[in-house]
Design a protein around this motif. Structure first.
Motif, short mmCIF file in Angstrom:
data_model
loop_
_atom_site.label_atom_id
_atom_site.label_comp_id
_atom_site.label_asym_id
_atom_site.label_seq_id
_atom_site.Cartn_x
_atom_site.Cartn_y
_atom_site.Cartn_z
N PRO A 259 0.82 -1.21 0.00
CA PRO A 259 0.00 0.00 0.00
C PRO A 259 0.85 1.26 0.00
CG PRO A 259 -0.04 -1.04 2.16
CD PRO A 259 0.63 -2.01 1.23
N HIS A 260 0.28 2.32 -0.50
CA HIS A 260 0.96 3.61 -0.58
C HIS A 260 1.30 4.16 0.80
CE1 HIS A 260 2.10 7.16 -2.87
NE2 HIS A 260 1.44 7.94 -2.04
N PHE A 261 0.56 3.72 1.81
CA PHE A 261 0.76 4.18 3.19
C PHE A 261 0.56 3.01 4.12
CE2 PHE A 261 -1.17 5.51 7.20
CZ PHE A 261 -0.30 6.49 7.64
N THR A 262 1.46 2.87 5.09
CA THR A 262 1.32 1.85 6.14
C THR A 262 1.37 2.55 7.49
OG1 THR A 262 2.41 0.18 4.77
CG2 THR A 262 2.29 -0.25 7.14
N PRO A 263 0.34 2.40 8.33
CA PRO A 263 0.30 3.11 9.61
C PRO A 263 1.56 2.88 10.44
CG PRO A 263 -1.82 2.12 9.16
CD PRO A 263 -0.89 1.60 8.10
N GLY A 264 2.12 3.98 10.94
CA GLY A 264 3.27 3.91 11.82
C GLY A 264 4.61 3.79 11.16
N ASP A 265 4.65 3.53 9.86
CA ASP A 265 5.92 3.30 9.17
C ASP A 265 6.71 4.58 8.99
OD1 ASP A 265 5.64 0.61 8.96
OD2 ASP A 265 5.75 0.53 6.77
N ALA A 266 8.01 4.39 8.81
CA ALA A 266 8.86 5.51 8.40
C ALA A 266 8.50 5.87 6.96
CB ALA A 266 10.32 5.10 8.49
N GLY A 267 8.95 6.99 6.52
CA GLY A 267 8.66 7.36 5.15
C GLY A 267 8.79 8.85 4.91
N SER A 268 9.29 9.55 5.90
CA SER A 268 9.48 10.99 5.73
C SER A 268 10.71 11.42 6.52
CB SER A 268 8.25 11.76 6.23
OG SER A 268 8.22 11.79 7.64
N SER A 269 11.24 12.59 6.16
CA SER A 269 12.37 13.13 6.90
C SER A 269 11.95 13.54 8.30
CB SER A 269 12.94 14.33 6.15
OG SER A 269 11.95 15.32 5.93
N LEU A 270 10.67 13.77 8.51
CA LEU A 270 10.19 14.19 9.82
C LEU A 270 10.16 13.02 10.80
CD1 LEU A 270 9.01 16.56 11.46
CD2 LEU A 270 6.74 15.83 10.68
N TYR A 271 9.74 11.85 10.33
CA TYR A 271 9.67 10.66 11.18
C TYR A 271 10.47 9.53 10.53
CZ TYR A 271 5.67 13.25 13.10
OH TYR A 271 4.86 14.21 13.66
#
Length: 297
Positions: A259-271
């Motif tokens: 999926p394009h998004f997985t709850p809680g996963d990393a994926g940005s410079s912020l988190y």
């Protein structure tokens, strides 16, 4: 170019979806079939609020966007994707709705203002998809997307929710005709958030961030209100060509399994290491305990 059979099969499933499966239908649309274009639409909807002077004044007075533009941008996206991925009535979904209600509890504004902000998340992505995506949304997807935001609005105590997507579009257009206008606060908010978009661009394109956004918005009234340069014929042609090539490539490939998004996963410079739900939201809003599970309903 022929369409990959996996895309055809998913399209047929989306066309045949049952009305009571609206959450699953919208999830498939937003996280798989039309995921990239939904994300672009959500991105554009975020800026659109700055073109409404009353809404811009409220956001500017709060100062969250000016002080923490990266966090506000990413958290806004995370909230909506958490709701799509886990469901409105899941533990995580309920936590996100509680957060939205806390954040907006003492925010000034008319019922039409709140309804407009919510409907930007429906109408703007759908219109982007209709104009630019590799395929058109199905009737079932339009119904499912509309039902999703109607249900979300109900849980946020927003009244007079449109019953259909056509009604949502009509309200959206009436509201913008009356309210879109330049404001100093709106342009300050736009200036503060340009850096978020720049951070996602390749270095050579970063100086062009404002022009790219105005070309994607493709609305002189809106870009004037936001203090952006108007899109040129060259920039419009470049966008069209780029999307045409991208869509041809998309049609030739199988559907993404992740999926394009997985709850809680990393994926940005912020988190970069991932996030928990208690990381999400303005720093000055009281927080309630967050669930830890990632289970889908």
């Amino acid at each position: 170019m022929d369409i990959n059979p996996a895309l055809v099969a998913s399209l047929h499933n989306q066309e045949a979806t049952a009305p009571d499966c609206w959450q699953a239908t919208f999830r498939q649309m937003a996280l798989f079939d039309l995921a990239t274009d939904m994300e672009l639409g959500f991105f554009l909807s975020y800026y659109r609020n700055f073109a409404i002077p009353g809404i811009a004044a409220t956001l500017h007075a709060n100062a969250e966007i000016q002080q923490r533009p990266m966090k506000r941008s990413y958290d806004t996206a995370i909230v909506i994707y958490e709701l799509i991925a886990t469901g409105l009535d899941s533990d995580r979904g309920q936590h996100m709705i509680e957060l939205l209600n806390r954040v907006h509890r003492n925010v000034p504004g008319s019922k039409d203002d709140f309804l407009y902000v919510l409907l930007t998340l429906l109408v703007v992505p759908i219109r982007w998809i209709q104009k630019h995506a590799w395929r058109q949304p199905t009737t079932g997807e339009l119904t499912a997307a509309s039902r999703f935001f109607t249900e979300l609005g109900t849980r946020m105590n927003i009244t007079a929710m449109p019953a259909t997507y056509a009604e949502a579009e009509a309200f959206f257009d009436r509201y913008e005709t009356t309210h879109v206008a330049p404001s100093t606060q709106g342009q300050h908010l736009m200036d503060a958030t340009i850096q978020v978009f720049q951070s996602r661009l390749p270095a050579p394109l970063r100086p062009l961030a404002s022009k790219i956004i105005s070309t994607m918005l493709d609305d002189d009234r809106l870009t004037d209100a936001l203090g952006l340069p108007r899109a040129s014929r060259i920039s419009r042609a470049a966008l069209k060509t780029g999307l045409t090539v991208r869509n041809a490539i998309t049609r030739s490939r199988p559907l993404q399994k992740k999926p394009h998004f997985t709850p809680g996963d990393a994926g940005s410079s912020l988190y970069p290491g991932g996030y928990s739900l208690d990381h999400i939201g303005p720093v000055n809003v009281p927080r309630s305990p967050a669930p830890t599970g990632n289970e889908l309903p």
